[in-house]
Design an enzyme around this catalytic site. Structure first.
Site, mmCIF file in Angstrom:
data_model
loop_
_atom_site.group_PDB
_atom_site.id
_atom_site.type_symbol
_atom_site.label_atom_id
_atom_site.label_comp_id
_atom_site.label_asym_id
_atom_site.label_seq_id
_atom_site.Cartn_x
_atom_site.Cartn_y
_atom_site.Cartn_z
ATOM 1 N N LYS A 207 12.458 5.682 -8.682
ATOM 2 C CA LYS A 207 12.124 6.721 -10.006
ATOM 3 C C LYS A 207 13.269 7.521 -10.532
ATOM 4 C CE LYS A 207 8.884 8.565 -13.262
ATOM 5 N NZ LYS A 207 7.571 9.195 -13.265
ATOM 6 N N GLU A 213 15.788 11.457 0.552
ATOM 7 C CA GLU A 213 15.642 10.358 1.835
ATOM 8 C C GLU A 213 16.018 8.906 1.559
ATOM 9 O OE1 GLU A 213 13.225 12.095 0.388
ATOM 10 O OE2 GLU A 213 11.909 12.958 1.839
ATOM 11 N N GLY A 268 5.244 7.707 -10.104
ATOM 12 C CA GLY A 268 5.462 6.990 -9.191
ATOM 13 C C GLY A 268 4.257 6.475 -8.056
ATOM 14 N N ARG A 269 3.235 7.043 -7.902
ATOM 15 C CA ARG A 269 2.121 6.231 -7.465
ATOM 16 C C ARG A 269 1.370 5.306 -8.433
ATOM 17 N NH1 ARG A 269 1.689 11.657 -8.381
ATOM 18 N NH2 ARG A 269 0.057 12.320 -9.537
ATOM 19 N N GLU A 354 -2.379 12.737 -3.899
ATOM 20 C CA GLU A 354 -1.189 13.473 -4.363
ATOM 21 C C GLU A 354 -1.522 13.939 -5.941
ATOM 22 O OE1 GLU A 354 2.765 11.253 -5.614
ATOM 23 O OE2 GLU A 354 3.977 12.570 -3.469
ATOM 24 N N HIS A 385 -13.233 1.195 17.400
ATOM 25 C CA HIS A 385 -13.561 1.431 18.570
ATOM 26 C C HIS A 385 -12.601 2.221 18.832
ATOM 27 C CE1 HIS A 385 -15.122 -2.386 20.596
ATOM 28 N NE2 HIS A 385 -14.561 -2.632 19.414
ATOM 29 N N LYS A 505 11.383 20.998 -0.582
ATOM 30 C CA LYS A 505 12.565 19.855 -1.228
ATOM 31 C C LYS A 505 13.640 20.875 -1.164
ATOM 32 C CE LYS A 505 10.468 15.489 -3.813
ATOM 33 N NZ LYS A 505 10.572 15.412 -5.123
HETATM 34 O O1 F6P Z 1 6.632 13.008 -3.062
HETATM 35 C C1 F6P Z 1 7.207 12.623 -4.285
HETATM 36 C C2 F6P Z 1 7.663 11.987 -4.520
HETATM 37 O O2 F6P Z 1 7.779 12.454 -5.882
HETATM 38 C C3 F6P Z 1 6.120 11.079 -5.194
HETATM 39 O O3 F6P Z 1 5.894 11.011 -6.205
HETATM 40 C C4 F6P Z 1 7.491 9.486 -5.320
HETATM 41 O O4 F6P Z 1 6.934 8.212 -5.503
HETATM 42 C C5 F6P Z 1 8.044 9.965 -4.637
HETATM 43 O O5 F6P Z 1 8.286 10.913 -4.212
HETATM 44 C C6 F6P Z 1 9.386 9.272 -4.636
HETATM 45 O O6 F6P Z 1 10.620 9.081 -5.598
HETATM 46 P P1 F6P Z 1 11.330 8.585 -6.445
HETATM 47 O O7 F6P Z 1 10.502 6.892 -6.777
HETATM 48 O O8 F6P Z 1 12.031 8.931 -7.941
HETATM 49 O O9 F6P Z 1 12.747 8.100 -5.568
#
Ligand code: F6P
Length: 538
Positions: A207, A213, A268-269, A354, A385, A505
């Site tokens: 987003k 990452e 995002g979620r 979240e 199990h 972060k």
């Molecule tokens: O973990 C925080 C967060 O902002 C989530 O809400 C989101 O889904 C994720 O990081 C990834 O964010 P982006 O789509 O901006 O890379």
């Protein structure tokens, strides 16, 4: 909500009612109301919910409905559907429901109807997905794209990977899908180990397009691709971006022609049905993707228009409020009895925790009650199990959601009957247990009797549907989205921000510099020591 939650009449009545109901066993509740197995049920959007094996009576339900009314669940839902800025800490509308609205719907954000844009992106995604599926989109050396690698994290990964697994039955099998999320280089290395760069397409899903990452993995993907001998110009054939941030996409070197957009009013979620779902669409095809959206929409309509007492997501949300607040339950187990839903619990972890892992109210006051429970789970029967022992005989109350399908997508002997027999057996065992008398009657030695007693009185919901289809998956996800929403309104928290992920972060970016450079460490003694150890031996 102007009044504090715990001073609302419905809250106080629920607290008193819980005290009288707690000593009652589900065995008694079923004996007193033999029809509850059919009356405490509700059906909507292809989903049947049996909530009769909960520690509730008709009075509990009345009071929970009152709690929803006193906290304004319906009004807040209406504000969400209309595009009001209910994510107050970020000043944003919360409009994932617009992503599945029909073409002729009108939903205004800042005076502009967002629905045409949503459908324009869907059309663009469809055109692109068809090109990949048909093989008409070629890599830079003229080879067909065979591998699709989604790079994203959080909502930009969990939704796509869950949906891909859930709908694999409907996927085009000559395409390989991989999902890279972890900044651990192993994730990327293993994902591409057997792939030919000339046949590989990367979807960079973020987003913000700034997430550490994802950007690290995206750069490694770029390097891996260029190392194969391709020139910069070839990137256009092998990299597309899914983002709200055109500037950062261009900076990365992806042509914004190859960008699929979405908007800040999609959390995002809550984004797997936006362009973030491009991998899903490539896998199952645009028609199936639209079916999935229709399923989401079915549940949206149900949630928006149905009174709370018959409202499936509202009831699901209120039931977990009941256990969280009045039974000290700390978790909810999600137990899908369908192998295709193996990533569903992981997906729900982000959606629920979240969203509702918050400790202050909308106006910033520390809550004096519990908020979001911990969601976790595994597909049955594997869990049986492993951790079910604790659910049956441990000391904690763990409300469970069992999810099962009447028809299997892969008929194989009597596998499906065996699978479903376990759903029914587990919910029955949890609710009714086995008394000491029953154990003794089986001739069990006196000393072993306590070990073999099942106290029962463990609550569960059973969610049944006919078959796992794209439409059904949409309804199922929207069910939980709106259940989470209902909880958030009752708890008077902002379910749509996620400030809790920020501190880690910030500290990580400071530490990254400290690892790279010889600087004096100014943390606490534990962090300093760990860092020194790492730097000395790395
Ligand atoms: O973990 C925080 C967060 O902002 C989530 O809400 C989101 O889904 C994720 O990081 C990834 O964010 P982006 O789509 O901006 O890379």
């Amino acid at each position: 909500m102007s009044q504090d939650l715990t001073s609302l009449p419905a809250w106080k009545a629920l607290a008193a009612h819980a005290a009288t109901l707690k000593p009652k066993h589900l065995r008694e509740l079923f004996a007193e109301d033999p029809k509850r197995g059919t009356t405490f049920t509700v059906e909507a959007a292809g989903l049947f919910l049996d909530y009769s094996k909960n520690r509730i009576t008709a009075e509990t339900l009345d009071l929970l409905v009152k709690l929803a009314q006193e906290t304004g669940v319906a009004e807040r839902a209406e504000a969400m559907f209309k595009g009001e800025k209910i994510n107050i800490t970020e000043g944003r509308a919360v409009l994932h429901t617009a992503l599945r609205a029909p073409k002729d719907a009108v939903i205004n954000v800042d005076g502009e109807n967002v629905v045409p844009e949503v459908h324009a992106v869907l059309d663009k995604m469809s055109g692109f997905a068809e090109k990949i599926r048909s093989g008409s989109w070629l890599g830079h050396t003229g080879k067909r794209i065979k591998n699709v690698v989604n790079i994203g994290i959080g909502g930009s990964d969990l939704g796509p990977v869950m949906a891909y697994e859930a709908l694999k039955f409907y996927s085009q099998r000559n395409l390989v899908f991989r999902f890279v999320s972890n900044v651990d280089g192993t994730d990327f290395a293993e994902a591409v180990i057997d792939l030919d760069p000339e046949e590989t397409l990367f979807l960079i899903a973020s987003k913000t397009f700034t997430t550490l990452e994802t950007m690290t993995n995206a750069h490694s993907a770029r390097d891996w691709f260029l190392k194969s001998g391709a020139g910069e110009a070839a990137i256009a054939k092998h990299f597309v971006a899914i983002s709200t941030n055109a500037k950062e996409v261009a900076k990365f070197g992806i042509d914004t022609e190859n960008m699929f957009g979405f908007w800040d009013w999609v959390g995002g979620r809550y984004s797997m049905d936006s362009a973030i779902g491009l991998s899903t669409m490539i896998a199952i095809g645009p028609e199936n993707f639209r079916e999935m959206l229709a399923g989401f929409h079915d549940m949206d309509v149900h949630f928006r228009t149905t009174p709370i007492e018959k409202n499936l997501p509202a009831l699901l949300g209120l039931l977990s409020v009941w256990y969280t607040e009045f039974f000290d339950a700390q978790t909810v187990a999600i137990l899908p009895y369908d192998q295709y839903l193996k990533r569903f619990p992981a997906y729900l972890q982000q959606l629920t925790m979240e969203s509702n892992g918050k400790h202050v109210t909308l106006d910033g006051k520390h809550v004096d009650y519990q908020t979001g429970p911990i969601y976790w789970g595994e597909p049955g029967t594997n869990g049986q199990h492993s951790f079910y022992q604790l659910i049956h005989q441990g000391t904690r109350l763990i409300p469970c959601d069992f999810i099962g399908f009447i028809k299997t997508l892969n008929p194989l002997g009597n596998h499906h009957d065996l699978l479903m027999a376990n759903v029914f057996a587990q919910t029955e065992a949890l609710a009714f247990g086995k008394t000491a008398e029953e154990v003794k009657a089986e001739g069990v030695a006196e000393a072993l009797v306590p070990h073999k007693v099942f106290e029962g009185n463990r609550p569960s919901n059973t969610i049944l549907a006919e078959k796992l289809t794209p439409r059904l998956l949409g309804s199922l996800i929207a069910l939980y989205e709106h259940a989470v929403f209902t909880q958030g309104v009752v708890w008077n928290i902002d379910s749509f921000d996620q400030w809790g992920v920020e501190l880690g972060k910030v500290l990580a970016s400071r530490i990254i510099k400290e690892i790279a450079e010889p600087v004096e460490l100014k943390h606490d003694s534990s962090t300093n020591n760990l860092l020194e150890k790492y730097k000395a031996t790395k």
